[in-house]
Structure formats: C-alpha cells, structure tokens
Scaffold this motif. Structure first.
Motif, short mmCIF file in Angstrom:
data_model
loop_
_atom_site.label_atom_id
_atom_site.label_comp_id
_atom_site.label_asym_id
_atom_site.label_seq_id
_atom_site.Cartn_x
_atom_site.Cartn_y
_atom_site.Cartn_z
N PHE A 206 4.25 0.74 1.95
CA PHE A 206 4.14 -0.17 3.09
C PHE A 206 3.89 -1.58 2.59
O PHE A 206 3.12 -1.79 1.64
CB PHE A 206 2.98 0.26 4.00
N LEU A 207 4.52 -2.53 3.22
CA LEU A 207 4.33 -3.94 2.91
C LEU A 207 4.08 -4.68 4.21
O LEU A 207 4.91 -4.61 5.13
CB LEU A 207 5.56 -4.51 2.20
N ASP A 208 2.94 -5.33 4.28
CA ASP A 208 2.53 -6.02 5.52
C ASP A 208 2.56 -5.08 6.72
O ASP A 208 2.95 -5.45 7.83
CB ASP A 208 3.44 -7.23 5.78
N GLY A 209 2.16 -3.83 6.49
CA GLY A 209 2.04 -2.87 7.56
C GLY A 209 3.34 -2.19 7.97
O GLY A 209 3.34 -1.33 8.86
N ARG A 210 4.45 -2.53 7.33
CA ARG A 210 5.75 -1.95 7.68
C ARG A 210 6.23 -1.03 6.56
O ARG A 210 6.03 -1.33 5.38
CB ARG A 210 6.78 -3.05 7.93
N LEU A 211 6.88 0.06 6.95
CA LEU A 211 7.44 0.97 5.95
C LEU A 211 8.49 0.24 5.14
O LEU A 211 9.46 -0.29 5.69
CB LEU A 211 8.04 2.19 6.64
N ASN A 212 8.31 0.24 3.82
CA ASN A 212 9.17 -0.53 2.94
C ASN A 212 9.99 0.34 2.00
O ASN A 212 10.97 -0.12 1.42
CB ASN A 212 8.31 -1.51 2.12
N THR B 117 0.84 -1.18 0.00
CA THR B 117 0.00 0.00 0.00
C THR B 117 0.88 1.24 0.00
O THR B 117 2.08 1.17 0.30
CB THR B 117 -0.91 0.04 1.24
N GLY B 118 0.29 2.37 -0.33
CA GLY B 118 1.04 3.61 -0.37
C GLY B 118 0.30 4.72 0.36
O GLY B 118 -0.92 4.66 0.56
N ALA B 119 1.05 5.73 0.78
CA ALA B 119 0.46 6.89 1.45
C ALA B 119 1.29 8.11 1.13
O ALA B 119 2.52 8.03 0.98
CB ALA B 119 0.40 6.66 2.96
N ALA B 120 0.62 9.24 1.01
CA ALA B 120 1.31 10.50 0.75
C ALA B 120 1.85 11.07 2.05
O ALA B 120 1.25 10.90 3.12
CB ALA B 120 0.37 11.49 0.08
N ALA B 121 2.99 11.74 1.98
CA ALA B 121 3.58 12.37 3.17
C ALA B 121 4.52 13.47 2.72
O ALA B 121 4.93 13.52 1.56
CB ALA B 121 4.33 11.34 4.00
N GLU B 122 4.84 14.35 3.64
CA GLU B 122 5.87 15.36 3.37
C GLU B 122 7.19 14.84 3.92
O GLU B 122 7.37 14.71 5.13
CB GLU B 122 5.53 16.69 4.02
N ARG C 235 15.24 2.50 0.01
CA ARG C 235 14.73 1.21 0.48
C ARG C 235 15.63 0.56 1.52
O ARG C 235 15.25 -0.46 2.08
CB ARG C 235 14.55 0.25 -0.71
N ASN C 236 16.80 1.13 1.78
CA ASN C 236 17.67 0.56 2.79
C ASN C 236 16.93 0.56 4.13
O ASN C 236 16.59 1.61 4.66
CB ASN C 236 18.95 1.40 2.91
N PRO C 237 16.65 -0.62 4.70
CA PRO C 237 15.85 -0.67 5.94
C PRO C 237 16.43 0.16 7.07
O PRO C 237 15.69 0.75 7.86
CB PRO C 237 15.86 -2.17 6.30
#
Length: 298
Positions: free
Chosen positions: A251-257, A236-241, A275-277
């Motif tokens: 987000f993948l499985d509820g975690r920032l990806n 899923t995706g979400a907009a942010a500043e 994408r570096n965790p």
C-alpha cells in the motif's frame, strides 16, 4: 413453469460458480464479471423455460468466455511487459472458489499456453468435475473430441515445470523473503532464492515495472532490493490470501499499489509482482468490502 422470481433466485445461487468458471477461463476478474452479467441478460429472457439451469448457464458462460479468449489473445500479444492474471482475494466470502489450487497464479498463467477449447475442457474437467459427455455438450463436440482436447491440454501443462509446495508451506518462506528484501540483505536474500529463480513483473506499461522476466539468483536479489530495500519502498505491507496462497499486499498512501507472491518449496523459484493499476481494482474492491463487513460485525 418457473416464475420470474424463482428464475432470479436460481441465477443468484449459481452466480458464484459461474464467476469461478469465467475467472478460470479468462484469468481476469473484470472480464469474468462482464461474462456473468451477459449470461444474466440471456437468462432473464429464458430462465423460466429452462429445464436444467446449471447446465444451460454453464454452456452460456463457457461459450461467452471462448468468444472473449480469441480477442484477449490478440490483446496480450501487444501487452507491454509480462502478462499475469488479475489477482483476487480468495478469503472474500462473496467469491465461492471451491478448489484453491485451480485459481493459483501459477496455473492461471500456465493456462495461457492452451488454445481456448483446450482451456475450456481442462477447466470444466479439472476444476468442476464435468464428464466428457457434459463437456462435449457444452462445446458442441463429440465425446472423443473432448477427450482429445483434454489430453492435449494435459500434455501442454505437463511440459511446464510445477511447484510442489502447498500454500501453507509458502507462508514462512515468503515472510523471510520479504524481510530480507526490505532490510537490503542481499546475501540473506540470495540464500532464499533458487539458482534458476525468475521474477515476473506486470505493470502493463502503466507503472514502472521490469519489461522482461529477470532470471538468476544474483540478478533477482539485486532487483528486489532495488525496489523493496530500505531506501526504496516507503509504503506499508499486509499479508493476505491471494489466489489461494499467501501473498503480500503493498500500500502507498493508503491505496493498494501491488501484490507480491512467491512459489517454491525450500527455496523461492518464482516471484510474481502485479502492479498494473487496472488489475488491482477488483482486489481493492474486495478488500474494501471485507473491511466494511468487519466493521459492521464489530
């Protein structure tokens, strides 16, 4: 004489500014936090006797950053793939970053071209408005030396192409860009890309990411559809500043990806994918904290 309690309050008030200074100097939120903590340890032993706390703390934080920049340069020479700054959520009320342009991913990336002293002078002058006399005192150089470092820094940065779009301009372009990639619309995506567009993807060797920059409209469009298209991305995706500009959080499985940001005016000229965790943990903590504050306020 200042009491211990008053000295603690002074440092607490200065802390957001010190974090902003360290982050601009290092491009890493975690390293910036470490520097501010180191500054606190030094302040705890001297704070009651310091006549000018702001100047004293600015000097300590800047010099701690200069020490870290020397070792950071060596680490980044062996970094796997492109190196990008650690992203931060600039709507987080706990992070006071007065001028959003000075924490943009584009500028922080470009500042890597400067020597540590050049970067220190540029940040102190451009982001915090210190005079050359003040900068000279911080760096223990002459005013002429500060001016020379500032001139060199500006020349280095002037040689790098810049994007004229304001953060507000990028929002609609980013939404169309993401929609085309998610739909697998190669033709529609190419229409949004500049001919010399470049993708920078930072995985740090820890997750799958392009090890080299990808250049050109057709190659970039294929790459983006390949990672974001309907048969590829299932999160899923979400907009942010992020860093003062609109971005998309993945987000993948509820975690920032991942974090995706673009630069351009009428066309996308640069795409940055983080994408570096290890570089996402600070932003993830900010999101969690913001969600907690929202929950308490509802």
């Amino acid at each position: 004489m200042v009491t211990v309690t008053a000295a603690t309050e002074v440092f607490t008030g200065e802390r957001p500014r010190l974090f902003g200074l360290a982050y601009r100097m290092l491009g890493s939120a975690h390293d910036a936090e470490d520097v501010v903590q180191d500054a606190w340890l030094r302040w705890a032993g001297h704070g009651e006797t310091v006549d000018n706390p702001a100047a004293w703390l600015t000097t300590v934080v800047t010099r701690l950053c200069l020490n870290r920049l020397d070792s950071a340069r060596a680490r980044r020479e062996t970094y796997v793939g492109p190196w990008l700054p650690e992203p931060i959520l600039t709507t987080d009320p706990s992070v006071a970053l007065e001028e959003r342009e000075s924490v943009s991913l584009a500028l922080l990336t470009t500042l890597e071209r400067l020597t540590p002293p050049e970067r220190a002078v540029y940040v102190l002058r451009e982001a915090f408005g210190h005079s050359h006399a003040e900068v000279a005192a911080v760096l223990d150089v002459t005013e002429a030396g500060s001016r020379q470092l500032h001139t060199r820094a500006r020349k280095h940065l002037a040689a790098v192409p810049t994007v004229t779009a304001t953060p507000a301009d990028v929002g609609p372009l980013l939404r169309r860009f993401v929609a085309a990639a998610r739909d697998g619309d190669l033709a529609g995506l190419e229409e949004l890309l500049a001919a010399d567009v470049t993708v920078w993807s930072d995985g740090g060797g820890k997750v799958k990411a392009a090890r080299r920059p990808i250049h050109g409209r057709e190659a970039v469009a294929r790459f983006l559809v390949g990672i974001l298209g309907p048969d590829r991305w299932h999160g899923t995706g979400a907009a942010a500043e992020v860093n003062g500009a609109p971005a998309v959080l993945a987000f993948l499985d509820g975690r920032l990806n991942g974090v995706l940001a673009v630069e351009g005016d009428e066309e996308v000229r640069t795409v940055r994918i983080l994408r570096n965790p290890e570089k996402l943990t600070f932003l993830a903590a900010q999101l969690s904290r913001s969600a907690g504050l929202s929950g308490r306020g509802s």
